[in-house]
Design an enzyme around this catalytic site. Sequence first.
Site, PDB file in Angstrom:
ATOM      1  N   ASP A 203       0.827  -1.208   0.000  1.00 19.88           N
ATOM      2  CA  ASP A 203       0.000   0.000   0.000  1.00 19.88           C
ATOM      3  C   ASP A 203       0.860   1.256   0.000  1.00 19.88           C
ATOM      4  O   ASP A 203       0.551   2.251  -0.668  1.00 19.88           O
ATOM      5  CB  ASP A 203      -0.921   0.013   1.223  1.00 19.88           C
ATOM      6  CG  ASP A 203      -2.036  -1.014   1.132  1.00 19.88           C
ATOM      7  OD1 ASP A 203      -2.239  -1.586   0.041  1.00 19.88           O
ATOM      8  OD2 ASP A 203      -2.705  -1.257   2.165  1.00 19.88           O
ATOM      9  N   ASP A 229      -2.819  -2.509  -9.059  1.00 20.09           N
ATOM     10  CA  ASP A 229      -1.662  -1.615  -9.089  1.00 20.09           C
ATOM     11  C   ASP A 229      -1.570  -0.846 -10.408  1.00 20.09           C
ATOM     12  O   ASP A 229      -0.532  -0.269 -10.717  1.00 20.09           O
ATOM     13  CB  ASP A 229      -0.375  -2.407  -8.857  1.00 20.09           C
ATOM     14  CG  ASP A 229      -0.150  -3.486  -9.905  1.00 20.09           C
ATOM     15  OD1 ASP A 229      -1.123  -4.192 -10.244  1.00 20.09           O
ATOM     16  OD2 ASP A 229       0.990  -3.639 -10.387  1.00 20.09           O
TER      17      ASP A 229
END
Length: 321
Positions: A203, A229
């Site tokens: 993250d 992503d």
Amino acid sequence: MNIKKGNTLKSTMSINVLIAEDDHVSRRMLEKTIKEWGYRVIPTKNGEEAWDAIKKDDIRLAILDWIMPGIDGLELCRRIRQKSREKYSKYTYIILLTGKDQQEDIIEGLTAGADDYLIKPPNYVELKIRLQNGRRIIELEESRLQLSLYDSLTNLWNRSKIFEFFEEELERSSREKTPVGAIMVDVDNFKNINDSYGHFTGDTVLCEVASCIKKSIRRYDKVGRYGGDEMLVILPDCSFENVVNIAERLRLSICKEKINTQSGPLKVTISIGGASSGSLPKSSWNNLIQNSDRALYLAKKQGRNCAYILESLNKKPTKNK
């Protein structure tokens, strides 16, 4: 690089308060008192001035006198509510000042669009509380907008919103005969980062990559989280050559320094695929995304940490590394 958390709603917001009051003494007293409470005040002396201010300023709280020459408080309420129906318009909390205290008058004011009312002359303790109530509602609306438009992790535009921007830019480019560029960004070996260092580190990497991309694009470009992503960048008025240059700038902004995480500094790279409507005939947003995806696949296939920009449907993509 240092991780920076996404922007969150501040508990104290700088809110503009509009005052529309034709009586000079009352207007000055309201302005002075409300400024002392920490608000930025925009005083106007009639309905026309107030409406001009509402159209050009970010007015979130409005105190409107009911009886004014020209545009009165009720008409201002109606206009503000009509304006609030426009796309991307923010809500304005309206307090109506009135000398009318009959129930039918109050109902008329609230029906016109007022959120609250005060009998003139106003009790300033009561006014302060009413403004605080309005401020709380505005803050709740800001939170709701944040949830509905932004990705909660990266603070980028969310998938549905970035698609909406894409359609709007292609419509504008069609009218103005200008190209639109699209860039797909993918963090290289992201699954390995999650598997090796944990999802919290993953993250952190995503947030920092998002932050770097936002800093490296033009102020009128848009970037959103496409999924996982992957991030999608929309580049208005952007030719093939411009897309190539911007893609390389994005790639270098990520790979030039390590990202500081709780697992230690990590070397992170990205792969980029892109295209421009100026090079692709009859481009729709779906067509541009598909071709950017195709270019991204080729960037990954060539070893990652590079950018492939599709010049046309019949040519091999241009590679930068």
